[in-house]
Design an enzyme around this catalytic site. Structure first.
Site, PDB file in Angstrom:
ATOM      1  N   GLY A 129      -3.569   0.166  -0.563  1.00  0.00           N
ATOM      2  CA  GLY A 129      -2.565  -0.555   0.208  1.00  0.00           C
ATOM      3  C   GLY A 129      -2.976  -2.007   0.329  1.00  0.00           C
ATOM      4  O   GLY A 129      -4.000  -2.397  -0.210  1.00  0.00           O
ATOM      5  N   SER A 130      -2.184  -2.828   1.025  1.00  0.00           N
ATOM      6  CA  SER A 130      -2.556  -4.240   1.124  1.00  0.00           C
ATOM      7  C   SER A 130      -1.541  -5.026   1.930  1.00  0.00           C
ATOM      8  O   SER A 130      -0.391  -4.603   2.101  1.00  0.00           O
ATOM      9  CB  SER A 130      -2.652  -4.905  -0.258  1.00  0.00           C
ATOM     10  N   ASN A 131      -1.975  -6.198   2.402  1.00  0.00           N
ATOM     11  CA  ASN A 131      -1.088  -7.259   2.880  1.00  0.00           C
ATOM     12  C   ASN A 131      -1.404  -8.526   2.089  1.00  0.00           C
ATOM     13  O   ASN A 131      -2.548  -8.728   1.665  1.00  0.00           O
ATOM     14  CB  ASN A 131      -1.344  -7.609   4.353  1.00  0.00           C
TER      15      ASN A 131
END
Length: 808
Positions: free
Chosen positions: A242-244
């Site tokens: 996942g990530s931002n």
């Protein structure tokens, strides 16, 4: 000593710099030398600065790969070696067939399933065939040199150094590698969200026999849309990635230049770790950032002109084809009435303390036969029907060239150009900013070319449910007119070309937190893309909602600096708490007698919880009191209530960031979730107002380090996902979350202004001095000032220079 070291570094730098500035005749000689290294072998200079970050200086790509392979081995030899055992299909031989495969390079549950798949890939020479393709379909010469050099550097380290990591010291499975092994790792990473998700069913699928085949058993009843959506989340809603990321345009910043904050969320242990370095070939390449282990190029990073990060996208990277079988033979399928025989792939795997195991896999023109989409959605192989998986990334070795193009880019336009030329990003979005003030978001990834029109025309009965519900296409494989086709600008048939990719350039901000491309910028929504890329006009996750609130406010405020990015990373705001905590506290205060009934039917005194939430600061800082209580309550509430009953005010596509809202405290599951959360904390011996950091932690060098951050389901930007162990007294050590952080901007100098942090530190070897140093920084919410320019590298008080070379 310091001056002598500095002279050594300056001499090495001057040597390589001179090599890049030779006159034409001498340059030709230099180019020949780069293509055909001397008998002395490959070499590089590695300058280590604080926290063991290597700055690798080389005169060509092969030497750069050599230095990178050497330095990665020095930090992560056991993790790397374990991955190469996987890629060779030898886990059962060394670790036992029934043991867990670890999940680093596929979702295989057991070593046997992993080995059957990866040995099959090796024996069919899949990687060799891709390496033989001319660029840009196959790897460029530069990437081939990087891979060859990486293998040589890894092998040279093994030959000359002693392994101190107890995870593999003296282990027989730590062996030299080849360019083929490095390329195989790149292919496994590219296909980890496609074929890699389905290894268990690929290796287990077998044709029906006897009465089952003769009867032509029909497929199972078509599942409903909710079951399909749950299945899609089970398969592609990967908690392991996942990530931002956010990029700001120049008119929102203090100096008119761009800014980028990258915050990928990955496992803290094993083969999906990032590793930091700077790679420099004078005059050709100078880039710093994080690489996925075992890969020779920078995956996420920055240079003097541009910075980029990735976030896992909503695109569905694979699809299914429903096969119509020959009634006389379930291993023969029909396309336009003509029979095609499945390809039989027989694989034998050596097993520790046992006899070898031989299994058969079945492959079609579309890909391997599979027998389930997930545990919720079986895809039975009957006498009439079978299903084949299609994954275009199973033939994609272009990721490294795309990344190398980013490393050489001078603008966000160059980032787009690399994406268009190589088309090698498998399952992520790209967010970028440059020193000229441009911002970029693009979901340019390798997806099967399934248009909404094709899905409407060619979906099977199952596909008519799965595609609109989740983007998973199930097409009629018996019809030639249902082939995926090709866009004119696509590099290979069957994938979308660059013109079809959801892209937004030069918005004041572009942000992604693993949500749909639609809400990259709330004022400039992206629409018009095919369903397989993601949805439009549907509810956003709390992390996306919270992020857009934060970054849009930052953009409106303006005058932004790298320091503002650093503050955003560690704000640890809980959007779910902002939306619901006050309502929860009021509802708890109104409970008769201060009690609620748990799921076990027992009354629980919850009176103390109300006061705790009233004073909670709505963050997941390590000192926050009430954060742990709200965290456990929210998880229980989401389990008890379906999403459409959680809020009183429903979602509105006209106001997607602020809706839904107003917690439904009247729902029956609300009081149960409250009672269960309070009861489980008390059972674990944890006070309701315990500070978060006392129970969210990692242990390094025998000491507990409190870890800031919180779950993505709470909307926290700084994602940390610990595992609850009721019998063990609360959360175990943090296994997943924020990983390679970078906050990057530019000023008037030639050097980028960058702050980085590798949350779990550079080495997984507990005997390394860089096993926990950056983890201690993360615990204290501190950053590392990046040393990018030569003057900064040479002025490091921790400077250590190592010249590495290949002995022949």
């Amino acid at each position: 000593m310091r001056s002598r070291l500095r002279r050594l570094v300056l001499g090495a730098t001057a040597l390589f710099t001179a090599a890049s500035a030779l006159p034409a005749a001498a340059a030709t000689t230099q180019q020949r030398a780069e293509q055909h290294p001397s008998h002395d072998g490959l070499s590089a200079v590695i300058r280590y600065t604080e926290y063991g970050i290597p700055h690798i200086l080389a005169k060509n790509y092969a030497d750069l790969g050599f230095g990178t392979g050497w330095a990665q081995a020095a930090d992560e030899v056991c993790t790397l070696a374990d991955g190469f055992v996987t890629l060779r299909g030898e886990r059962s031989r060394y670790f036992g067939a029934a043991a867990s495969a670890g999940g680093d390079l596929s979702a295989a549950r057991t070593n046997l399933a992993s080995d059957l798949y990866f040995r099959g890939v090796r024996e069919t020479r899949t990687v060799q065939k891709l390496l033989a393709e001319p660029a840009p379909v196959g790897p460029s010469r530069e990437v081939r040199d990087l891979m060859r050099g990486w293998a040589a550097g890894y092998n040279a380290w093994l030959k000359r150094e002693r392994i101190t990591d107890p995870a593999c010291a003296d282990a027989s499975w730590v062996r030299p590698v080849t360019e083929l092994d490095v390329a195989a790792r790149g292919l496994a990473i590219a296909s980890i969200s496609g074929e890699g998700r389905f290894v268990d069913t690929i290796t287990a699928a077998q044709p029906p026999t006897g009465a089952t085949a003769a009867s032509g058993t029909r497929s199972a009843r078509t599942p409903g849309a909710k079951a399909v959506a749950k299945a899609a989340d089970e398969v592609w809603g990967d908690r392991g990635m996942g990530s931002n990321a956010v990029a700001f345009r120049g008119d929102t910043t203090v100096n008119g230049r761009g800014l980028l904050l990258g915050n990928p969320h990955y496992p803290w242990d094993g083969g999906r770790r990032f590793w930091q370095s700077q790679q420099t070939i004078p005059g050709k390449l100078n880039v710093s950032g994080g690489s996925l282990l075992g890969t020779p190029a920078i995956s996420i990073g920055f240079n003097a002109h541009v910075a980029w990060s990735h976030t896992v996208s909503t695109g569905i990277p694979a699809n299914f084809h429903q096969l119509t079988l020959d009634p006389a033979d379930p291993t023969v399928y029909l396309v336009d009435g003509r029979p095609e025989r499945m390809k039989k792939r027989t694989v034998t795997v050596a097993v520790k303390d046992g006899t070898p195991v031989t299994r058969t896999q079945w492959w079609t023109r579309y890909g391997p036969v599979v027998t389930s989409l997930s545990s919720q959605v079986p895809l039975p192989w009957s006498g009439r029907t079978a299903y084949a998986l299609h994954d275009p990334n199973a033939a994609n070795l272009r990721f490294a060239d795309t990344s190398l193009g980013f490393g050489r880019a001078r603008s966000t336009a160059d980032v787009l150009a690399s994406l268009a030329r190589h088309q090698g990003i498998p399952w992520v979005n790209t967010i970028a900013a440059d020193r000229a003030g441009h911002s970029l978001y693009t979901q340019s990834q390798v997806l099967p070319r399934i248009t909404d029109e094709l899905a409407e025309r060619c979906s099977t009965e199952l596909g008519r449910t799965t595609y609109p519900a989740s983007g998973i296409a199930v097409l009629d494989g018996s019809r030639g007119d249902c082939a995926l086709g090709s866009d004119p600008d696509a590099l290979v048939p069957g994938i979308f070309g660059p013109e079809r990719m959801p892209t937004l350039e030069d918005a004041p901000y572009v942000e992604n937190s693993n949500g749909t491309a639609w809400m990259t910028n709330a004022d400039r929504p992206i629409t018009g893309y095919e369903r397989i890329f993601g949805t439009v006009g549907t509810p956003l996750g709390l992390r996306t909602r919270g992020a857009i609130e934060d970054v849009s406010a930052m953009a409106d405020r303006g005058g932004l600096t790298v320091r503002d990015l650093q503050r955003q990373q560690f704000a640890n705001r809980v959007p779910a708490g902002d939306l619901a905590a006050a309502d929860v506290a009021r509802a708890w205060a109104a409970l008769a007698g201060g009690t609620a009934t748990g799921s076990d039917g027992k009354a629980v005194d919850v009176s103390g919880a109300c006061e705790v939430l009233k004073v909670w600061d709505r963050t997941m800082d390590t000192g926050s009191r009430g954060a742990l209580l709200f965290d456990r309550f929210w998880r229980r509430l989401e389990q008890a209530l379906p999403a459409d009953r959680l809020w009183k005010v429903p979602f509105s596509a006209a106001d997607p960031v602020r809706t839904p809202n107003t917690l439904n405290t009247d729902a029956p599951g609300f009081r149960t979730a409250l009672a269960d959360a309070v009861a489980e904390l008390r059972a674990a011996g944890i006070a309701l107002d315990a500070p978060l950091g006392a129970h969210q932690f990692v242990v390094r060098d025998g000491k507990r380090l409190p870890v800031p951050g919180g779950a993505g389901r709470l909307g926290v930007w700084n994602v940390i996902e610990p595992t609850w162990d009721a019998a063990g007294g609360g959360y175990t050590e943090v296994p997943f979350g924020s990983s390679h952080l970078q906050a990057v901007g530019w000023d008037g100098s030639r050097c980028p202004v960058a702050r980085t942090l590798l949350t779990y530190s550079q080495s997984s070897n507990p005997k390394s001095p860089h096993f926990a140093d950056q983890t201690r920084l993360f615990s204290g919410e501190k950053w590392v000032a990046s040393r990018f320019c030569e003057k900064d590298i040479l002025s490091s008080p921790k400077l250590k220079v190592v010249r590495v070379h290949e002995r022949r």
